[in-house]
Write a protein that holds these residues in place. Structure first.
Motif, PDB file in Angstrom:
ATOM      1  N   LYS A  95       0.969  -1.240  -0.011  1.00  0.00           N
ATOM      2  CA  LYS A  95       0.128   0.125  -0.103  1.00  0.00           C
ATOM      3  C   LYS A  95       0.981   1.202   0.100  1.00  0.00           C
ATOM      4  O   LYS A  95       2.088   1.137   0.497  1.00  0.00           O
ATOM      5  CB  LYS A  95      -1.025  -0.003   1.258  1.00  0.00           C
ATOM      6  N   ALA A  96       0.306   2.339  -0.644  1.00  0.00           N
ATOM      7  CA  ALA A  96      -0.652   2.727  -1.416  1.00  0.00           C
ATOM      8  C   ALA A  96      -0.410   1.740  -2.826  1.00  0.00           C
ATOM      9  O   ALA A  96       0.965   2.172  -3.422  1.00  0.00           O
ATOM     10  CB  ALA A  96      -0.945   4.015  -1.522  1.00  0.00           C
ATOM     11  N   MET A 179      -1.093   8.446   2.555  1.00  0.00           N
ATOM     12  CA  MET A 179      -0.754   7.317   1.613  1.00  0.00           C
ATOM     13  C   MET A 179      -0.011   6.233   2.602  1.00  0.00           C
ATOM     14  O   MET A 179      -0.260   5.001   2.138  1.00  0.00           O
ATOM     15  CB  MET A 179       0.083   7.808   0.464  1.00  0.00           C
ATOM     16  N   ILE A 183      -4.128   5.313   5.260  1.00  0.00           N
ATOM     17  CA  ILE A 183      -4.813   4.275   4.444  1.00  0.00           C
ATOM     18  C   ILE A 183      -5.080   3.083   5.617  1.00  0.00           C
ATOM     19  O   ILE A 183      -6.160   2.406   5.264  1.00  0.00           O
ATOM     20  CB  ILE A 183      -3.874   3.857   3.295  1.00  0.00           C
ATOM     21  N   TYR A 187      -8.942   1.861   5.305  1.00  0.00           N
ATOM     22  CA  TYR A 187      -9.393   0.068   4.610  1.00  0.00           C
ATOM     23  C   TYR A 187     -10.599  -0.466   5.520  1.00  0.00           C
ATOM     24  O   TYR A 187     -11.539  -0.825   4.675  1.00  0.00           O
ATOM     25  CB  TYR A 187      -8.390  -0.493   4.368  1.00  0.00           C
ATOM     26  N   VAL A 310     -11.379   2.758  -1.700  1.00  0.00           N
ATOM     27  CA  VAL A 310     -10.399   3.566  -0.856  1.00  0.00           C
ATOM     28  C   VAL A 310      -9.660   4.498  -1.599  1.00  0.00           C
ATOM     29  O   VAL A 310      -9.369   5.601  -1.009  1.00  0.00           O
ATOM     30  CB  VAL A 310      -9.690   2.421  -0.091  1.00  0.00           C
ATOM     31  N   HIS A 311      -9.277   4.224  -2.678  1.00  0.00           N
ATOM     32  CA  HIS A 311      -8.294   5.090  -3.455  1.00  0.00           C
ATOM     33  C   HIS A 311      -9.237   6.525  -3.981  1.00  0.00           C
ATOM     34  O   HIS A 311      -8.558   7.575  -4.212  1.00  0.00           O
ATOM     35  CB  HIS A 311      -7.562   4.454  -4.714  1.00  0.00           C
ATOM     36  N   MET A 314      -9.291   8.435  -0.886  1.00  0.00           N
ATOM     37  CA  MET A 314      -8.099   9.352  -0.672  1.00  0.00           C
ATOM     38  C   MET A 314      -7.799  10.440  -1.622  1.00  0.00           C
ATOM     39  O   MET A 314      -7.298  11.481  -1.497  1.00  0.00           O
ATOM     40  CB  MET A 314      -6.906   8.197  -0.721  1.00  0.00           C
TER      41      MET A 314
END
Length: 333
Positions: A95-96, A179, A183, A187, A310-311, A314
């Motif tokens: 990740k990321a 990041m 994260i 998640y 999730v992205h 972000m």
């Protein structure tokens, strides 16, 4: 045995190698490093039959590996993943997994097209304590609040403050608090409750490097709220928490949970400590292998929709705080 290679020579790579070995399902066949000296040192650490590469193209074409574990700086993840997918290798990436949601979707589309596995290495979702959390969530009734906390003073921050260009705090590497560790708070939230309706983000942007040293998010759902607190420039010793109408569940460490505390409104308290391997990356290694053997491109735990969601969150959080990466420029309209 799934024969795999690693990209990256940091501590996280060592942790994964140990976890993969514990799984009994993966065999380290090769390592990559930009410098021959570092690569050979890492290879010899894990066996005389482990090969060392300094050429990514050659490694991606090697018939000696079936898969790759990528732990390079974030900005390199997508391009390196694409390279190995193009040459028929399954990909597990730290990740990321990409700099932004559009970049991630491109890689996932390629994995699906090639019939290969692509998985973001979010180990917490595969750990026994998190699976136990999901089993016990109903016991606290209707969920009303989620508080995810991960604040850990980076071991590299002092080097950054002294003027050293450290990858962790450089915008060109798509790094920063969100990041790297925010994260981990996000998640589980999206996995358990889906995408939020409203996102409000703020951050402390560091003068040198231009990334977020710390940040927070308030997220609104139809009938609950969430708060995420994350930092690489300060420590927190508070647990994360999920609050329901019948009680609460405390999570000791949201990034690598090992202990849950269930506190009900009737006054009862129960501490849940499932047996957990010391090499806790073994669980994501096992999930990766399972996905390969089931001939699916995406894990049933860390599935495609979850990763994309999730992205996207972000991306919106970074947009609100004014943090953009060089990798974002390609997708600007």
């Amino acid at each position: 045995m799934i024969r795999y290679a690693t990209i990256g020579t940091g501590f996280i790579t060592d942790s994964f190698i140990n976890g993969a070995a514990k799984s009994g399902e993966m065999k380290l066949a090769a390592v990559y490093s930009r410098t021959e000296e570092k690569g050979r040192k890492l290879a010899l650490q894990y066996g005389e039959d482990v090969l060392s590469f300094t050429d990514l193209e050659k490694l991606s074409k090697s018939s000696l590996i079936d898969a790759v574990y990528i732990a390079s700086p974030n900005a390199m993840h997508a391009s390196q993943a694409k390279l190995f997918l193009q040459h028929g290798k399954h990909v597990l990436v730290e990740k990321a997994a990409a700099s932004n949601a559009m970049e991630l979707m491109e890689v996932m589309n390629l994995a699906q097209e090639k019939g290969l596995v692509f998985m973001e290495a979010m180990k917490s979702l595969t750990m026994p304590a998190y699976l136990l959390l999901k089993e016990n969530l109903h016991r606290i009734g209707r969920i009303r609040k989620y508080v995810g906390i991960y604040c850990q003073y980076s071991s590299r921050y002092d080097r950054h403050k002294s003027g050293e260009p450290v990858n962790t705090f450089q915008k060109k590497f798509s790094n920063g608090a969100l990041m790297d560790i925010g994260i981990y708070c996000l998640y589980p939230l999206v996995d358990l409750f889906g995408e939020p309706e409203i996102i409000k983000a703020q951050a402390t942007i560091l003068e040198d490097g231009g990334v977020d040293g710390s940040g927070s998010m308030l997220l609104k759902y139809r009938d609950m709220e969430a708060a995420l607190l994350y930092s690489k420039i300060s420590d927190s010793h508070l647990p994360s928490e999920i609050q329901g109408e019948k009680g609460s569940i405390l999570i000791d460490r949201i990034g690598s949970p090992r202990e849950l505390t269930l506190m009900l409104r009737d006054g009862s308290k129960e501490v849940l400590v499932p047996e957990t391997e010391e090499e806790d990356m073994v669980y994501e290694a096992l999930e990766f292998v399972k996905t390969i053997r089931e001939n699916r491109s995406f894990s049933s735990i860390n599935h495609r929709h979850l990763a994309e969601s999730v992205h996207k969150v972000m991306d919106e959080a970074r947009r609100q705080v004014g943090l953009s990466f060089p990798s974002d420029e390609k997708y600007r309209k």
